[in-house]
Scaffold this active site. Structure first.
Site, PDB file in Angstrom:
ATOM      1  N   ARG A   1      40.658  35.602 -26.373  1.00  0.00           N
ATOM      2  CA  ARG A   1      41.479  35.971 -25.218  1.00  0.00           C
ATOM      3  C   ARG A   1      41.990  37.386 -25.421  1.00  0.00           C
ATOM      4  O   ARG A   1      42.387  37.765 -26.551  1.00  0.00           O
ATOM      5  CB  ARG A   1      42.681  35.027 -25.036  1.00  0.00           C
ATOM      6  CG  ARG A   1      42.349  33.675 -24.419  1.00  0.00           C
ATOM      7  CD  ARG A   1      41.918  33.764 -22.951  1.00  0.00           C
ATOM      8  NE  ARG A   1      41.618  32.467 -22.375  1.00  0.00           N
ATOM      9  CZ  ARG A   1      40.399  31.901 -22.348  1.00  0.00           C
ATOM     10  NH1 ARG A   1      39.354  32.539 -22.864  1.00  0.00           N
ATOM     11  NH2 ARG A   1      40.219  30.729 -21.774  1.00  0.00           N
TER      12      ARG A   1
ATOM     13  N   GLU B   1      42.075  42.019 -18.159  1.00  0.00           N
ATOM     14  CA  GLU B   1      40.755  41.751 -17.567  1.00  0.00           C
ATOM     15  C   GLU B   1      40.820  41.182 -16.164  1.00  0.00           C
ATOM     16  O   GLU B   1      39.881  41.327 -15.385  1.00  0.00           O
ATOM     17  CB  GLU B   1      39.926  40.831 -18.477  1.00  0.00           C
ATOM     18  CG  GLU B   1      40.413  39.401 -18.551  1.00  0.00           C
ATOM     19  CD  GLU B   1      39.475  38.506 -19.373  1.00  0.00           C
ATOM     20  OE1 GLU B   1      39.151  38.882 -20.500  1.00  0.00           O
ATOM     21  OE2 GLU B   1      39.091  37.444 -18.857  1.00  0.00           O
TER      22      GLU B   1
ATOM     23  N   HIS C   1      33.592  39.074 -20.469  1.00  0.00           N
ATOM     24  CA  HIS C   1      33.860  37.632 -20.578  1.00  0.00           C
ATOM     25  C   HIS C   1      32.615  36.792 -20.278  1.00  0.00           C
ATOM     26  O   HIS C   1      32.621  35.936 -19.382  1.00  0.00           O
ATOM     27  CB  HIS C   1      35.018  37.228 -19.643  1.00  0.00           C
ATOM     28  CG  HIS C   1      35.802  36.065 -20.190  1.00  0.00           C
ATOM     29  ND1 HIS C   1      37.172  36.016 -20.209  1.00  0.00           N
ATOM     30  CD2 HIS C   1      35.394  34.890 -20.735  1.00  0.00           C
ATOM     31  CE1 HIS C   1      37.573  34.878 -20.737  1.00  0.00           C
ATOM     32  NE2 HIS C   1      36.513  34.177 -21.065  1.00  0.00           N
TER      33      HIS C   1
HETATM   34  P1  NAD Z   1      39.810  24.879 -30.659  1.00  0.00           P
HETATM   35  O1  NAD Z   1      41.084  24.316 -30.116  1.00  0.00           O
HETATM   36  O2  NAD Z   1      38.702  23.943 -31.012  1.00  0.00           O
HETATM   37  O3  NAD Z   1      40.121  25.771 -31.961  1.00  0.00           O
HETATM   38  C1  NAD Z   1      41.171  26.682 -32.048  1.00  0.00           C
HETATM   39  C2  NAD Z   1      41.543  26.821 -33.523  1.00  0.00           C
HETATM   40  O4  NAD Z   1      42.546  27.841 -33.611  1.00  0.00           O
HETATM   41  C3  NAD Z   1      42.151  25.547 -34.124  1.00  0.00           C
HETATM   42  O5  NAD Z   1      41.526  25.244 -35.350  1.00  0.00           O
HETATM   43  C4  NAD Z   1      43.623  25.895 -34.303  1.00  0.00           C
HETATM   44  O6  NAD Z   1      44.226  25.237 -35.416  1.00  0.00           O
HETATM   45  C5  NAD Z   1      43.521  27.395 -34.535  1.00  0.00           C
HETATM   46  N1  NAD Z   1      44.806  28.090 -34.287  1.00  0.00           N
HETATM   47  C6  NAD Z   1      45.772  27.806 -33.383  1.00  0.00           C
HETATM   48  N2  NAD Z   1      46.795  28.648 -33.522  1.00  0.00           N
HETATM   49  C7  NAD Z   1      46.468  29.490 -34.533  1.00  0.00           C
HETATM   50  C8  NAD Z   1      47.125  30.574 -35.155  1.00  0.00           C
HETATM   51  N3  NAD Z   1      48.353  30.965 -34.781  1.00  0.00           N
HETATM   52  N4  NAD Z   1      46.493  31.217 -36.153  1.00  0.00           N
HETATM   53  C9  NAD Z   1      45.265  30.815 -36.565  1.00  0.00           C
HETATM   54  N5  NAD Z   1      44.588  29.786 -36.026  1.00  0.00           N
HETATM   55  C10 NAD Z   1      45.182  29.135 -35.024  1.00  0.00           C
HETATM   56  O7  NAD Z   1      39.345  25.937 -29.584  1.00  0.00           O
HETATM   57  P2  NAD Z   1      37.864  26.522 -29.376  1.00  0.00           P
HETATM   58  O8  NAD Z   1      37.100  25.645 -28.452  1.00  0.00           O
HETATM   59  O9  NAD Z   1      37.285  26.861 -30.704  1.00  0.00           O
HETATM   60  O10 NAD Z   1      38.187  27.857 -28.549  1.00  0.00           O
HETATM   61  C11 NAD Z   1      38.916  28.926 -29.109  1.00  0.00           C
HETATM   62  C12 NAD Z   1      39.261  29.930 -28.027  1.00  0.00           C
HETATM   63  O11 NAD Z   1      38.078  30.576 -27.576  1.00  0.00           O
HETATM   64  C13 NAD Z   1      39.832  29.318 -26.731  1.00  0.00           C
HETATM   65  O12 NAD Z   1      41.232  29.084 -26.849  1.00  0.00           O
HETATM   66  C14 NAD Z   1      39.529  30.386 -25.714  1.00  0.00           C
HETATM   67  O13 NAD Z   1      40.628  31.280 -25.668  1.00  0.00           O
HETATM   68  C15 NAD Z   1      38.318  31.115 -26.296  1.00  0.00           C
HETATM   69  N6  NAD Z   1      37.104  30.959 -25.465  1.00  0.00           N
HETATM   70  C16 NAD Z   1      36.452  32.076 -25.026  1.00  0.00           C
HETATM   71  C17 NAD Z   1      35.311  31.967 -24.261  1.00  0.00           C
HETATM   72  C18 NAD Z   1      34.538  33.159 -23.761  1.00  0.00           C
HETATM   73  O14 NAD Z   1      33.729  33.033 -22.827  1.00  0.00           O
HETATM   74  N7  NAD Z   1      34.687  34.334 -24.355  1.00  0.00           N
HETATM   75  C19 NAD Z   1      34.832  30.690 -23.919  1.00  0.00           C
HETATM   76  C20 NAD Z   1      35.505  29.572 -24.394  1.00  0.00           C
HETATM   77  C21 NAD Z   1      36.648  29.706 -25.170  1.00  0.00           C
END
Ligand code: NAD
Length: 335
Positions: free
Chosen positions: A233, A262, A294
């Protein structure tokens, strides 16, 4: 039948959802959902939104007044939804928690490879008949240390691919994962991760705690010449601080698929217009910065899954069933 108003829709949303509406009725709006477009949802049971729609307290109040009781996100992240306000106004919120973690992970790898080997520059050169290798020197990924912030679904998919390069993998997450440890990922403190990474890839969600996780202080703790990759993000990164660090030559390179501002730019063709955002304009002219708009999620496999799970969310909503894809303060035990 649930009547759903889709916001922020593109041609691909229409084509995937139109053919898979099941028993539901859809109307597609190109505009983002925000305070002055919420009225469009009048007469619908729910809204279906994406990453840059503004589902804040004001919008949720308006939706509830029109008896719109469902917010269905076509994405995993839900940082743009005020969950407290949703609960207050009795609006259910559902998302697509995992459609293809590999899609985003592979995009992060593609960005790293592109910056490391300058293939984006080589492509343009060769098309113009310039076969010189001058200034295209790259670097091997093999032997480097890659740091991962957040080893959830995407971070783990990323680690599995990155592991194949023969790198040292280090990570920071509040909840270290056993499988990752078995694979050889070493969990460190955030500061140790910053100091040890040649490439740092962000895969944690945006929360009040992670807002501007990468700022002037954390950038100063990174290795000189390191690469920063953000496919998570935009607001995880303080753009002004990153620009300063690139100008100083401390940050070696930057790849972003997401950007702080964005919502004013991405998912639109602005090629004939003047870009009024000076920060992205500055980023666009650095030779060591790679920007995509994105598209990490954007594979046909992901779109199929997003459609299937979103329609299932509509089914659950209509049947009054609790869904495993529900997000609420109660379920998260924290808002
Ligand atoms: P997820 O919930 O499976 O994993 C997130 C991880 O981050 C977890 O292990 C959690 O413990 C960890 N976390 C939370 N707070 C934290 C902190 N302060 N410091 C370190 N780690 C922390 O989520 P995911 O499915 O792996 O997705 C991650 C992110 O990817 C989403 O939140 C979204 O913002 C982003 N995303 C981007 C796209 C894109 O098109 N670019 C698509 C999907 C998701």
């Amino acid at each position: 039948m649930a009547k759903i108003a889709f916001f922020s829709t593109q041609s691909y949303d229409r084509s995937f959802f139109e053919g898979n509406s099941g028993k539901h009725q859809f109307e597609f709006f190109e505009t983002r959902l925000k305070k002055n477009t919420a009225q469009l949802a009048d007469g619908f049971d729910g809204v279906c939104v994406f990453v840059n729609d503004q589902v804040d307290a004001g919008v949720l109040k308006k939706l509830a007044e029109m008896n719109v009781r469902l917010v269905a996100l076509r994405c995993a992240g839900f940082n743009n939804v005020d969950l407290k306000a949703a609960e207050e106004h009795n609006v259910r919120v559902m998302r697509v928690p995992a459609y293809s973690p590999e899609a985003v992970a592979e995009h992060a790898i593609a960005l790293i490879m592109t910056l490391a080997r300058k293939t984006h520059k080589a492509f343009v050169r060769v098309r113009e008949g310039n076969f010189s290798l001058e200034r295209l020197t790259g670097f091997n990924i093999h032997g480097k240390t890659i740091g991962i912030v957040g080893t959830g679904k995407i971070g783990q998919a990323f680690a599995r691919v990155a592991n194949g390069f023969g790198v040292t993998l280090i990570a920071y997450d509040k909840y270290p994962d056993k499988e990752m440890k078995k694979m050889g990922v070493e969990y460190l403190s955030f500061d140790e991760l910053l100091a040890g990474s040649d490439i740092l890839s962000l895969h944690c969600p945006l929360t009040p705690e992670t807002n501007h996780l990468i700022n002037s202080g954390s950038l100063a703790k990174m290795k000189k010449g390191a690469m920063l990759v953000n496919t998570s993000r935009g607001k995880l990164v303080d753009t002004a601080a990153v620009i300063d660090s690139l100008k100083d030559g401390h940050l070696g390179s930057l790849a972003i698929d997401v950007y702080e501002q964005e919502e004013k730019l991405f998912f639109r063709d602005l090629s004939e217009l003047i870009i009024r955002d000076d920060q992205i304009a500055r980023l666009m002219i650095f030779p060591n910065v790679l920007i995509t708009a994105h598209q990490g999620f954007f594979t046909s496999e992901s779109l199929e899954e997003i459609t299937r799970i979103t329609v299932k969310n509509f089914d659950d909503y209509e049947a009054g069933r609790l869904s495993e894809n529900e997000v609420s303060c109660k379920l998260l035990k924290n808002c």
